[in-house]
Design an enzyme around this catalytic site. Structure first.
Site, PDB file in Angstrom:
ATOM      1  N   PHE A 171     116.413  40.199  10.484  1.00 39.66           N
ATOM      2  CA  PHE A 171     116.105  38.772  10.757  1.00 39.66           C
ATOM      3  C   PHE A 171     117.237  38.065   9.880  1.00 39.66           C
ATOM      4  O   PHE A 171     118.086  37.202  10.415  1.00 39.66           O
ATOM      5  CB  PHE A 171     114.725  38.074  10.438  1.00 39.66           C
ATOM      6  CG  PHE A 171     114.507  36.525  10.574  1.00 39.66           C
ATOM      7  CD1 PHE A 171     114.276  35.969  11.795  1.00 39.66           C
ATOM      8  CD2 PHE A 171     114.692  35.762   9.329  1.00 39.66           C
ATOM      9  CE1 PHE A 171     114.161  34.715  11.840  1.00 39.66           C
ATOM     10  CE2 PHE A 171     114.743  34.304   9.364  1.00 39.66           C
ATOM     11  CZ  PHE A 171     114.612  34.071  10.780  1.00 39.66           C
ATOM     12  N   ASP A 172     117.286  38.418   8.587  1.00 40.30           N
ATOM     13  CA  ASP A 172     118.114  37.762   7.427  1.00 40.30           C
ATOM     14  C   ASP A 172     119.705  38.051   8.122  1.00 40.30           C
ATOM     15  O   ASP A 172     120.561  36.720   8.175  1.00 40.30           O
ATOM     16  CB  ASP A 172     118.091  38.147   6.026  1.00 40.30           C
ATOM     17  CG  ASP A 172     116.790  38.072   5.792  1.00 40.30           C
ATOM     18  OD1 ASP A 172     115.703  38.391   6.296  1.00 40.30           O
ATOM     19  OD2 ASP A 172     116.629  37.715   4.483  1.00 40.30           O
TER      20      ASP A 172
END
Length: 386
Positions: free
Chosen positions: A185-186
């Protein structure tokens, strides 16, 4: 007047042992030193122990602390849930182990509150950072971020540090385009932000590895590689609908690179196939690291000679020995990457997993090899004959 508000999300999964201590320390730090309003949100990712109960107790005991429960696991899922509905000026997150020194938090969010930057990340790879962690995690982190910079063109230095912040309106605009719900996600958020031309601020951090971390390094690395492949496909196909800055559209390859790249690729494919065949044969009679070293050394010599003649157009015997010696430095890079990748694998994995690990490491080593050969070994200013 309404004070500026920063929301700090702490995603947790089965953290009953560390939760009370960590949230208490974070709350005390922000209450006593942080000059802006804050909210701490404990995001429970479907824990199966007493984490959710403890989170509720902490929310009842401490002002500015709340708890949110999710029925499914995933750090990205937890951040999406909280950030999407936040009314704060800036949303952020940090790992529950508080591995990052909290003194870096104000420098992280200040450029976002002032409007100078859009996103901010802690980086463990800056020269000014102070980091204590084991060699395996160091190798994986540096290799992953080198892959991001070389293949995806990323300019940020550390995608995986669990210490990030985003202006809330920016986060809520980007989140619908972010697909991953787990550890990637990051990275996906940062790549998307960078492709949109948003400004990413980096803060060198003091970071101490948590010895109790239960992150599966190999599985996380594989998931990240799959995520990179997905983002690359979307970007190339245009499915991501990301605007390309004019400076990128107008950019041209450096002189001779358009001719050199396909030739280098052909030589590389042949060398890789020869390496994999030799590695597979030697693996039957020698330890895995010995097989890897012999196969790499054998193909490295042939690879340097082929690239010397066909990719960079250097003919004649003059300088050939020097080129081979310097080419061995590229071999050592490949040896370090592949040996490191193999060393990270758990005992007893299948031969197929070993092959996959060396293919991924070889891809990274190939990029480094091309840059070394083009920019140093066969640089036009150093050639003695053609």
């Amino acid at each position: 007047m309404r004070t500026r508000l920063v929301e700090v999300v702490v995603p947790v999964y089965n953290e009953q042992r560390a939760l009370r201590d960590s949230i208490g320390r974070l709350h005390h730090y922000l209450t006593s030193t942080f000059p802006y309003g804050f909210r701490i949100t404990i995001a429970d990712n479907a824990s199966t122990d007493n984490t959710w109960q403890l989170a509720g107790e902490l929310a009842a005991e401490l002002p500015h602390v709340r708890a949110v429960h999710l029925d499914d696991r995933g750090r990205g899922r937890a951040l999406r849930r909280v950030w999407s509905g936040s009314d704060a000026d800036v949303v952020s997150y940090m790992d529950v182990d508080l591995s990052t020194d909290l003194d870096a938090f104000l420098p992280l969010v200040a450029p976002l509150l002032s409007g100078h930057s859009d996103l901010a990340i802690g980086t463990r790879l800056a020269r000014a950072a102070r980091v204590v962690r084991g060699p395996k995690r160091e190798f994986v982190s540096r290799s992953y971020n080198l892959l991001l910079r070389s293949i995806m063109g990323a300019r940020f230095s550390d995608a995986q540090c669990g210490f990030k912040a985003v202006r809330t309106e920016i986060a809520q605009a980007l989140l619908p385009a972010v697909e991953d719900e787990q550890w990637f996600f990051d990275t996906e958020l940062l790549l998307l932000a960078e492709r949109h031309g948003l400004r990413i601020h980096e803060v060198p951090v003091d970071w101490v590895d948590d010895p109790d971390s239960r992150v599966d390094i190999v599985q996380t690395a594989l998931d990240d590689l799959r995520g990179l492949a997905r983002v690359a496909r979307r970007t190339v196909s245009g499915a991501a609908r990301l605007p390309v800055p004019a400076r990128v559209r107008q950019a041209e390859l450096p002189r001779d690179m358009a001719r050199q790249l396909p030739r280098f690729a052909v030589v590389g494919v042949i060398s890789t196939l020869a390496y994999l065949l030799l590695f597979s044969l030697l693996r039957q009679v020698t330890p895995v690291l010995v097989a890897n070293a012999i196969a790499l050394l054998s193909t490295a010599v042939a690879n340097t000679a082929a690239n010397r003649r066909f990719t960079f157009g250097v003919t004649g015997s003059q300088g050939a020995v020097r080129h081979q010696v310097e080419g061995l430095i590229a071999f050592l890079v490949g040896l370090a990457l592949t040996s490191g990748g193999l060393a990270l694998l758990p005992d007893g994995v299948s031969h197929g997993v070993e092959l996959f690990a060396v293919i991924v490491a070889n891809a990274l080593a190939t990029l480094v090899r091309f840059l070394l050969l083009r920019g140093w070994v066969f640089h036009p200013n150093r050639r003695t004959s053609r």
